[in-house]
Design a protein around this motif. Sequence first.
Motif, short mmCIF file in Angstrom:
data_model
loop_
_atom_site.label_atom_id
_atom_site.label_comp_id
_atom_site.label_asym_id
_atom_site.label_seq_id
_atom_site.Cartn_x
_atom_site.Cartn_y
_atom_site.Cartn_z
N THR A 182 6.72 3.42 -4.53
CA THR A 182 5.31 3.74 -4.40
C THR A 182 4.53 3.19 -5.59
N MET A 183 3.20 3.22 -5.46
CA MET A 183 2.36 2.80 -6.58
C MET A 183 2.64 3.66 -7.81
N ARG A 184 2.81 4.95 -7.58
CA ARG A 184 3.03 5.84 -8.71
C ARG A 184 4.40 5.60 -9.35
N ASP A 185 5.38 5.16 -8.54
CA ASP A 185 6.69 4.81 -9.10
C ASP A 185 6.56 3.68 -10.13
N ARG A 186 5.58 2.80 -9.92
CA ARG A 186 5.38 1.70 -10.85
C ARG A 186 4.64 2.13 -12.12
N PHE A 187 3.87 3.21 -12.02
CA PHE A 187 2.94 3.58 -13.09
C PHE A 187 3.65 3.79 -14.43
N ALA A 188 4.59 4.71 -14.49
CA ALA A 188 5.23 5.04 -15.77
C ALA A 188 5.98 3.84 -16.35
N VAL A 193 -0.03 7.10 -2.08
CA VAL A 193 1.26 6.92 -1.41
C VAL A 193 1.10 6.03 -0.18
N GLN A 194 -0.11 5.94 0.36
CA GLN A 194 -0.37 5.01 1.45
C GLN A 194 -0.37 3.60 0.89
N ALA A 195 0.23 2.67 1.63
CA ALA A 195 0.33 1.31 1.11
C ALA A 195 0.46 0.33 2.27
N ASN A 196 0.01 -0.88 2.04
CA ASN A 196 0.22 -1.97 2.99
C ASN A 196 1.64 -2.49 2.86
N ALA A 197 2.09 -3.22 3.87
CA ALA A 197 3.48 -3.69 3.88
C ALA A 197 3.76 -4.70 2.78
N GLY A 198 2.76 -5.49 2.42
CA GLY A 198 2.95 -6.50 1.39
C GLY A 198 1.77 -6.55 0.44
N GLY A 199 2.02 -7.03 -0.77
CA GLY A 199 0.96 -7.19 -1.75
C GLY A 199 0.28 -8.53 -1.60
N GLY A 240 -8.25 -1.35 -0.18
CA GLY A 240 -6.95 -0.87 -0.61
C GLY A 240 -5.95 -0.66 0.50
N PRO A 241 -5.34 0.53 0.57
CA PRO A 241 -4.21 0.76 1.48
C PRO A 241 -4.57 0.79 2.96
N LEU A 242 -5.84 0.58 3.30
CA LEU A 242 -6.23 0.56 4.71
C LEU A 242 -6.19 -0.83 5.33
N LEU A 243 -5.83 -1.85 4.54
CA LEU A 243 -5.89 -3.21 5.08
C LEU A 243 -5.02 -3.39 6.31
N PRO A 287 -5.80 -0.21 -5.52
CA PRO A 287 -4.74 -1.09 -5.02
C PRO A 287 -4.23 -0.63 -3.66
N GLY A 288 -3.71 -1.61 -2.92
CA GLY A 288 -3.16 -1.30 -1.61
C GLY A 288 -1.66 -1.48 -1.52
N HIS A 289 -1.01 -1.81 -2.64
CA HIS A 289 0.44 -2.05 -2.64
C HIS A 289 0.92 -1.87 -4.08
N PRO A 290 2.18 -1.46 -4.28
CA PRO A 290 2.69 -1.28 -5.64
C PRO A 290 2.56 -2.52 -6.52
N ASP A 291 2.77 -3.72 -5.96
CA ASP A 291 2.61 -4.93 -6.77
C ASP A 291 1.17 -5.06 -7.28
N GLU A 292 0.22 -4.74 -6.41
CA GLU A 292 -1.18 -4.80 -6.81
C GLU A 292 -1.49 -3.72 -7.85
#
Length: 301
Positions: free
Chosen positions: A3-9, A162-168, A191-194, A135-140
């Motif tokens: 998830t995006m939050r997994d990337r944060f820390a 926690v909502q995210a698109n399939a790809g960044g 963001g995650p609605l794309l 952002p709409g993806h963890p990479d973003e």
Amino acid sequence: MDTMRDRFAPVVSRLLDEDPRVAVVLAEVGKDGFAEAMRRHPDRVVNVGIREQLLVGAAAGLALTGMRPVVHTFASFLVERPFEQVKLDLGHQDAGAVLVSAAASFDWPAGGYTHMAPGDVALLDTLDGWTVHVPGHPDEAETLLRHAVAAGDDKVYVRLSVQANAGGRPVDGESFLPVRQGRSGVVVAVGPLLDSVLDATEGMDVTVLYATTVRPFDGAALRRATGTAGTDVVLIEPYLAGTSAGAVDEALSDVPHRVLGLGVGRRELRRYGRVEEHAAAHGLDARSLRERIGGFLGQGR
């Protein structure tokens, strides 16, 4: 997929190692992710406990000493509860910080309405000078977090979900990205609605713009798109419906135009449910979006 939050820390922990100006301020939420960083940088990772007003006040104090504070908790506790401190300690004092939220509009339905903040971006819109990344993806999210920390002493809000698109996609922290070209209207997907918007508009003759930085609003990109696709604009945001409608009006102030703002409704949903059920209840699933976009733009379902 993480998830995006997994990337944060991990991302911010690396920034702590790379830049001695960076500090992290927490209010219990998310502290486990910074356990190792706290051991390495005990003077620059601060946990104030469940004191959200102090969370923002301490960050402002660090900023006034020349630090670049990154502040994190749930959106409702980061923007809404300590709003006076956001307004005065940061805004009034011209102190910059990076506010990074989690739980967004309805990311944790079991937490109830106390842990939901669909009005966060609209609330920040009452203040001057904020940059807002969605952002709409963890990479973003990783890219935009780095942009935010590197943004001098600016005030930046990064809205993780926690909502995210399939790809960044390649985001630059400034511009809207054209992802589909058409001639009968412009759809701005935030963001995650794309992915839902692309599914909803499949076969429609519309231009789709992807927005991950919504403040400042890229009015120039919208104007370019309306030059070939017409001035009917559908704005689809993962927070309070119509939050950016005024920005659309400002960008197109010299031409006749119509705007349909879709997003989270004002009516409180009093059942926990799942994230997908909340999205559908607010009309943000692909089927509902197709019906509403098609009806507004006069295109068949």
